[in-house]
Design a protein around this motif. Structure first.
Motif, PDB file in Angstrom:
ATOM      1  N   TYR A  31     -12.514   8.081  -2.408  1.00  0.00           N
ATOM      2  CA  TYR A  31     -11.120   8.143  -1.961  1.00  0.00           C
ATOM      3  C   TYR A  31     -10.602   6.717  -2.073  1.00  0.00           C
TER       4      TYR A  31
ATOM      5  N   TRP B 282      -1.686  10.885  -3.895  1.00  0.00           N
ATOM      6  CA  TRP B 282      -0.715  10.912  -2.802  1.00  0.00           C
ATOM      7  C   TRP B 282      -0.097   9.528  -2.671  1.00  0.00           C
ATOM      8  N   ARG B 283       1.218   9.485  -2.512  1.00  0.00           N
ATOM      9  CA  ARG B 283       1.930   8.217  -2.354  1.00  0.00           C
ATOM     10  C   ARG B 283       2.637   8.237  -1.003  1.00  0.00           C
ATOM     11  N   GLU B 284       2.202   7.353  -0.112  1.00  0.00           N
ATOM     12  CA  GLU B 284       2.781   7.314   1.222  1.00  0.00           C
ATOM     13  C   GLU B 284       2.508   5.966   1.867  1.00  0.00           C
ATOM     14  N   ASN B 285       3.424   5.548   2.723  1.00  0.00           N
ATOM     15  CA  ASN B 285       3.279   4.307   3.491  1.00  0.00           C
ATOM     16  C   ASN B 285       3.008   3.101   2.595  1.00  0.00           C
TER      17      ASN B 285
ATOM     18  N   CYS C  86      -2.986   6.888  -2.889  1.00  0.00           N
ATOM     19  CA  CYS C  86      -4.331   7.369  -2.574  1.00  0.00           C
ATOM     20  C   CYS C  86      -4.773   8.331  -3.669  1.00  0.00           C
TER      21      CYS C  86
ATOM     22  N   LYS D 177      -7.652   3.719  -2.253  1.00  0.00           N
ATOM     23  CA  LYS D 177      -6.319   3.324  -1.788  1.00  0.00           C
ATOM     24  C   LYS D 177      -5.881   2.081  -2.542  1.00  0.00           C
TER      25      LYS D 177
ATOM     26  N   VAL E 227      -8.555   8.169   7.106  1.00  0.00           N
ATOM     27  CA  VAL E 227      -9.420   7.809   5.981  1.00  0.00           C
ATOM     28  C   VAL E 227     -10.541   8.842   5.908  1.00  0.00           C
TER      29      VAL E 227
ATOM     30  N   ASP F 293       1.029   0.348  -3.575  1.00  0.00           N
ATOM     31  CA  ASP F 293       2.014   0.874  -4.525  1.00  0.00           C
ATOM     32  C   ASP F 293       3.106  -0.171  -4.743  1.00  0.00           C
TER      33      ASP F 293
ATOM     34  N   SER G   1     -10.720   0.295  -1.102  1.00  0.00           N
ATOM     35  CA  SER G   1      -9.382  -0.283  -1.194  1.00  0.00           C
ATOM     36  C   SER G   1      -9.376  -1.206  -2.405  1.00  0.00           C
TER      37      SER G   1
ATOM     38  N   ASN H 228       1.368   3.002  -0.179  1.00  0.00           N
ATOM     39  CA  ASN H 228       0.059   3.046  -0.831  1.00  0.00           C
ATOM     40  C   ASN H 228      -0.041   4.244  -1.769  1.00  0.00           C
TER      41      ASN H 228
ATOM     42  N   PHE I  47     -14.928   5.349   0.542  1.00  0.00           N
ATOM     43  CA  PHE I  47     -13.559   4.841   0.616  1.00  0.00           C
ATOM     44  C   PHE I  47     -13.513   3.437   0.022  1.00  0.00           C
TER      45      PHE I  47
END
Length: 360
Positions: free
Chosen positions: A179, A212-215, A219, A181, A132, A184, A151, A217, A149
């Motif tokens: 940033y 960014w798309r990962e795990n 971002c 999150k 993060v 997704d 969420s 989520n 950050f």
């Protein structure tokens, strides 16, 4: 003999000179003299200066290195209570003139990712061991910018079947760079044919470099905006399972309904890795019903369906259930209950006998 020794010393001195120049010069050209047998090194040599008596050997370009400015480093030290004994820096590893590798000799910062912000090579960095980021370092401006950050939960969803689009709204209260999150709902590993575009309420499109798309989520790195609209361009919408995924089933032959939002054709259907394609029924090619032909046993079972639409698009969907069937009586004699009843009856008989004796 002495002459050879003298020439050897000259060659060694020349080699040491070359090595020292490699460290200090951005461009080093090595030339081996065919006449003198020595080695010369110089920079900015034009082709005309290399004559027939010299053999061109090679060119080494020193890769650029950018060290963090004292001002930028102090911001991070004061904000996060860190103490850097050496400045962190960035280098160019592929020779394209853009720094792309981050190095912290203090081992206090964690690189989250590299990002190009409006043409400026930047690094998202964390002051801990997590992924993060708390700030980014803009190497072009050589400044650090603090991040917030957040969420974010998704609030509203619309489906446009004509345009085959899913629109989802995410509200954010923020100021300054953030940033973000977001969960997704249609991750690319499960929905590889879906495309995602993120815009703001003033129709500003978030650059793909900042997403960014990962795990599972999404971002997003962005400067102030209060509302984001996630637009998924889909092919086939995922179906609705009833009972839903993750349900614990307590009956031996449950009925499972799978409902799609458009007409589809089943191409693959498995349950507990068994082919059940001929066991599903439908009246409209949208709703499919499955009831096992034999009793289920206690285990975790997955229903897997692959469908195809009229355009040839395919979608695979799964739903996993935990089967936990109530145990039926085995027919064995309940000796514990019989024993308890016998003890109670014995006590009653003893009390009756004692009472009669007292009366007599």
């Amino acid at each position: 003999m002495e002459k050879n020794a003298t020439n050897g010393k000259k060659n060694i001195l020349a080699l040491l000179l070359v090595l020292s120049m490699i460290i200090t010069m951005p461009t080093i050209v090595f030339i081996s003299s065919a006449l003198g047998g020595g080695i010369a090194a110089c920079s900015d040599i034009s082709p005309t200066s290399i004559n027939a008596s010299s053999n061109y050997v090679g060119v080494i370009n020193a890769l650029p290195v950018i060290y963090v400015s004292t001002e930028a480093m102090n911001v991070i030290q004061i904000t996060f209570g860190l103490q850097f004994t050496q400045p962190f820096y960035a280098t160019d590893t592929n020779g394209d003139g853009i720094v792309d590798t981050f190095i912290d000799p203090n081992h206090l910062l964690t690189l989250v990712r590299f990002v190009n912000i409006s043409g400026n090579a930047s690094f998202l960095l964390s002051t801990g061991n997590d992924m993060v980021p708390e700030f980014f370092w803009d190497t072009n401006a050589n400044k650090t910018v603090l991040l917030t950050f957040i969420s974010v939960l998704l609030t509203e969803t619309w489906i446009d079947p004509e345009a085959q689009e899913i629109l989802i709204v995410a509200d954010v209260e923020k100021s300054g760079w953030v940033y973000i999150k977001i969960i997704d709902p249609y991750p690319p590993d499960k929905y590889p044919k879906y495309t995602l575009t993120i815009t703001t309420t003033n129709d500003r499109i978030i650059s793909s470099n900042m997403i960014w798309r990962e795990n599972g989520n999404i971002c997003i790195l962005d400067d102030p905006s209060v509302q984001y609209i996630l637009t998924y361009k889909y092919t086939i919408l995922p179906p609705v399972f009833n009972p839903p995924d993750g349900t614990i089933i307590h009956i031996a032959k449950p009925t499972i309904t799978i409902t799609f939002f458009e007409e589809t054709s089943l191409t693959i259907a498995t349950f507990e890795n068994n082919n059940i394609l001929d066991q599903l029924t439908t009246m409209d090619q949208k709703t499919f019903i499955f009831t096992p032909t034999s009793d289920l046993v206690d285990e975790t079972s997955t229903l897997n369906l692959t469908v195809q639409d009229t355009k040839g698009n395919t979608l695979t969907s799964t739903s996993t259930y935990t089967i936990s069937i109530a145990k039926k009586p085995t027919g064995e004699i309940p000796w514990l209950i019989i024993t308890l009843i016998a003890i109670i009856l014995l006590i009653v008989i003893i009390l009756v006998i004692l009472r009669r004796r007292l009366i007599i």
